[in-house]
Design a protein around this motif. Structure first.
Motif, PDB file in Angstrom:
ATOM      1  N   ALA A  70       1.009  -1.317  -0.384  1.00 37.73           N
ATOM      2  CA  ALA A  70      -0.075   0.063  -0.113  1.00 37.73           C
ATOM      3  C   ALA A  70       0.663   1.170   0.212  1.00 37.73           C
ATOM      4  O   ALA A  70       0.773   2.373  -0.542  1.00 37.73           O
ATOM      5  N   SER A  71       2.295   1.334   0.913  1.00 37.25           N
ATOM      6  CA  SER A  71       2.987   2.329   0.889  1.00 37.25           C
ATOM      7  C   SER A  71       3.627   2.499  -0.422  1.00 37.25           C
ATOM      8  O   SER A  71       3.606   3.161  -1.234  1.00 37.25           O
ATOM      9  N   GLN A  72       4.054   1.356  -1.129  1.00 38.99           N
ATOM     10  CA  GLN A  72       5.042   1.702  -2.369  1.00 38.99           C
ATOM     11  C   GLN A  72       3.938   2.315  -3.440  1.00 38.99           C
ATOM     12  O   GLN A  72       4.137   2.898  -4.640  1.00 38.99           O
ATOM     13  N   LEU A  73       2.543   1.330  -3.271  1.00 40.88           N
ATOM     14  CA  LEU A  73       1.664   1.929  -4.619  1.00 40.88           C
ATOM     15  C   LEU A  73       1.285   3.753  -4.067  1.00 40.88           C
ATOM     16  O   LEU A  73       1.821   4.588  -4.902  1.00 40.88           O
ATOM     17  N   ASP A  74       0.818   4.205  -3.084  1.00 40.88           N
ATOM     18  CA  ASP A  74       1.117   5.655  -2.455  1.00 40.88           C
ATOM     19  C   ASP A  74       2.034   6.303  -2.460  1.00 40.88           C
ATOM     20  O   ASP A  74       1.846   7.663  -3.860  1.00 40.88           O
ATOM     21  N   GLU A  75       3.263   5.833  -3.015  1.00 39.17           N
ATOM     22  CA  GLU A  75       4.247   7.426  -2.771  1.00 39.17           C
ATOM     23  C   GLU A  75       4.105   6.618  -4.565  1.00 39.17           C
ATOM     24  O   GLU A  75       4.608   7.712  -5.302  1.00 39.17           O
ATOM     25  N   PHE A  92      -3.563   2.927 -12.128  1.00 43.37           N
ATOM     26  CA  PHE A  92      -2.612   2.729 -12.148  1.00 43.37           C
ATOM     27  C   PHE A  92      -2.595   0.765 -12.043  1.00 43.37           C
ATOM     28  O   PHE A  92      -3.513   0.498 -11.496  1.00 43.37           O
ATOM     29  N   ILE A  93      -1.674   0.419 -13.048  1.00 44.08           N
ATOM     30  CA  ILE A  93      -1.258  -1.215 -12.470  1.00 44.08           C
ATOM     31  C   ILE A  93      -0.321  -0.925 -11.978  1.00 44.08           C
ATOM     32  O   ILE A  93       0.775  -0.756 -11.523  1.00 44.08           O
ATOM     33  N   ALA A  94      -0.723  -2.112 -10.558  1.00 39.57           N
ATOM     34  CA  ALA A  94       0.026  -2.970 -10.057  1.00 39.57           C
ATOM     35  C   ALA A  94       0.805  -3.867 -10.039  1.00 39.57           C
ATOM     36  O   ALA A  94       0.861  -4.320 -10.464  1.00 39.57           O
ATOM     37  N   TYR A  95       2.661  -2.635 -10.326  1.00 40.92           N
ATOM     38  CA  TYR A  95       3.490  -4.108 -11.218  1.00 40.92           C
ATOM     39  C   TYR A  95       4.321  -4.893 -10.642  1.00 40.92           C
ATOM     40  O   TYR A  95       5.076  -4.207  -9.700  1.00 40.92           O
ATOM     41  N   SER A 118      -7.101  -4.124  -4.272  1.00 42.26           N
ATOM     42  CA  SER A 118      -8.209  -2.820  -2.362  1.00 42.26           C
ATOM     43  C   SER A 118      -7.635  -1.177  -2.962  1.00 42.26           C
ATOM     44  O   SER A 118      -8.786  -0.912  -2.199  1.00 42.26           O
ATOM     45  N   CYS A 119      -6.574  -1.594  -3.389  1.00 37.97           N
ATOM     46  CA  CYS A 119      -6.314  -0.077  -3.376  1.00 37.97           C
ATOM     47  C   CYS A 119      -7.558   0.445  -4.514  1.00 37.97           C
ATOM     48  O   CYS A 119      -7.429   0.204  -5.751  1.00 37.97           O
ATOM     49  N   GLU A 120      -7.751   1.962  -4.019  1.00 38.75           N
ATOM     50  CA  GLU A 120      -8.941   2.106  -5.354  1.00 38.75           C
ATOM     51  C   GLU A 120      -8.839   3.036  -6.190  1.00 38.75           C
ATOM     52  O   GLU A 120      -9.651   3.283  -7.399  1.00 38.75           O
ATOM     53  N   LYS A 121      -7.078   3.916  -6.603  1.00 40.76           N
ATOM     54  CA  LYS A 121      -6.680   4.254  -7.541  1.00 40.76           C
ATOM     55  C   LYS A 121      -5.638   3.112  -8.124  1.00 40.76           C
ATOM     56  O   LYS A 121      -5.371   2.999  -9.718  1.00 40.76           O
ATOM     57  N   VAL A 122      -6.388   1.607  -8.060  1.00 43.65           N
ATOM     58  CA  VAL A 122      -5.423   0.472  -9.017  1.00 43.65           C
ATOM     59  C   VAL A 122      -6.758   0.398  -9.903  1.00 43.65           C
ATOM     60  O   VAL A 122      -7.710  -0.438  -9.553  1.00 43.65           O
ATOM     61  N   ALA A 148     -12.470 -12.087  -6.950  1.00 49.64           N
ATOM     62  CA  ALA A 148     -12.810 -10.766  -5.757  1.00 49.64           C
ATOM     63  C   ALA A 148     -12.931  -9.371  -5.946  1.00 49.64           C
ATOM     64  O   ALA A 148     -13.601  -8.691  -5.598  1.00 49.64           O
ATOM     65  N   PHE A 149     -12.436  -8.817  -7.407  1.00 45.83           N
ATOM     66  CA  PHE A 149     -12.626  -8.460  -7.674  1.00 45.83           C
ATOM     67  C   PHE A 149     -12.842  -7.866  -9.573  1.00 45.83           C
ATOM     68  O   PHE A 149     -11.885  -7.916 -10.023  1.00 45.83           O
TER      69      PHE A 149
END
Ligand code: SF4
Length: 321
Positions: A70-75, A92-95, A118-122, A148-149
């Motif tokens: 979550a912190s890495q995504l936020d950053e 945003f694509i979490a890679y 779960s990150c709403e921006k992802v 689940a998503f």
């Protein structure tokens, strides 16, 4: 003729795919989930693939690798949003890039993938891994996370690099083609999109050998492909061989010749996730020309457009013309 919209690019880029599906650009955030790799931890080898840096092919992830997902995504979201206005919705694509991202207990994997989704921006996650690290419990959890998503996507990226056994031995890949094919089959059975990584310019491979790999991947009909230029990174065994004069890297012109032909071999629906390389500047030994990514892409696009005009063939498959 294909109905796929390439959005003005001379091949079906990831950017065009995002625009087709979300009507806007998407941005990748490279993550480090603190795993290792059987090719590094001694299970298969301790040296890693011959080209792999100490960062486990995730050197862009290491800049933000100290925190949890979550912190890495936020950053990452903040960093990108400072440079350009991001769309309001998930873009945003979490890679999961660094090392082998299914090489851990299933419970841990479920936790980190769920955290990212779960990150709403992802808008989705992309998981880079090895085909020999997809046992049944991991495959089941990938399907569970995806289900689940339902509004988000889950992709798996597999590093094939080449179909040629001699090259695979040289680069110490550590799995055979049958293993790769089983992984692709298993993922397809679960309707999980697969992105295949290939490398152009591996030592000892002729252009025809590279075309054979691309033709093979095209026959598999994956969701996507990465066409990665071979990078020689400082501190790798590949760098040792390069400095010994054992092989030469491709020059820009030759690379563009080969790449142009490879792109022309692909079905128009296969999404091209990469056409160059992302070697970090501080580690890149060769080829130096690849650092000017803008020039590589502009030169490629100019060459493809010229080919379209003189041969009238390539872009009629997409919506370029
Ligand atoms: S499988 Fe990936 S992380 Fe492991 S050594 Fe090879 S390139 Fe590096």
């Amino acid at each position: 003729m294909s109905q796929v919209n390439w959005h003005g690019k001379p091949y079906y880029s990831l950017d065009a795919w995002c625009k087709n599906h979300f009507s806007h650009k998407c941005y990748k955030i490279a993550l480090n989930a603190h795993m290792t790799c059987p090719n590094r931890d001694g299970s298969l080898d301790t040296r890693g693939c011959i080209f792999c840096s100490a960062g486990g092919s995730g050197d862009f992830a290491t800049a933000v690798s100290c925190g949890d997902i979550a912190s890495q995504l936020d950053e990452g979201i903040q960093r990108i949003s400072r440079k350009m206005p991001a769309p309001d919705g998930p873009c945003f694509i979490a890679y999961f890039q660094a090392y082998t991202n299914t090489y851990a207990p299933a419970a841990y994997l479920e936790q980190i993938f769920t955290e990212a989704l779960s990150c709403e921006k992802v808008c989705g996650i992309s998981i880079a891994t090895r085909p020999d690290c997809l046992p049944p419990d991991v495959l089941a959890l990938l399907a569970r996370c995806r289900d689940a998503f339902p509004d988000k996507f889950l992709w798996v990226e597999l590093g094939l690099q080449t179909i040629h056994p001699a090259t695979a031995d040289y680069i110490r890949r550590g799995f055979d083609l049958a293993c790769f094919e089983t992984a692709v089959r298993n993922l397809k059975a679960l309707s999980i999109p697969v992105i295949v990584h290939t490398i152009l310019g591996l030592p000892g491979e002729s252009a025809d050998a590279m075309y054979e790999t691309i033709s093979y991947v095209n026959e598999l009909s994956p969701f996507g492909i990465k066409l990665q230029l071979l990078h020689v990174l400082t501190g790798t065994d590949l760098a040792r061989d390069y400095l010994n004069g054992s092989f030469q890297v491709l020059d820009l012109d030759t690379y563009l010749d080969i790449l142009t032909k490879c792109l022309g071999m692909l079905s128009p629906e296969i999404v091209v996730h990469r056409v160059t390389g992302d070697g970090p500047k501080h580690l890149l030994l060769a080829p130096a020309w690849s650092l000017n990514k803008r020039n590589v892409l502009n030169s490629l696009h100019a060459r493809l457009r010229e080919q379209a005009i003189t041969q009238g063939c390539l872009y009629q498959r997409g919506s370029f013309l």
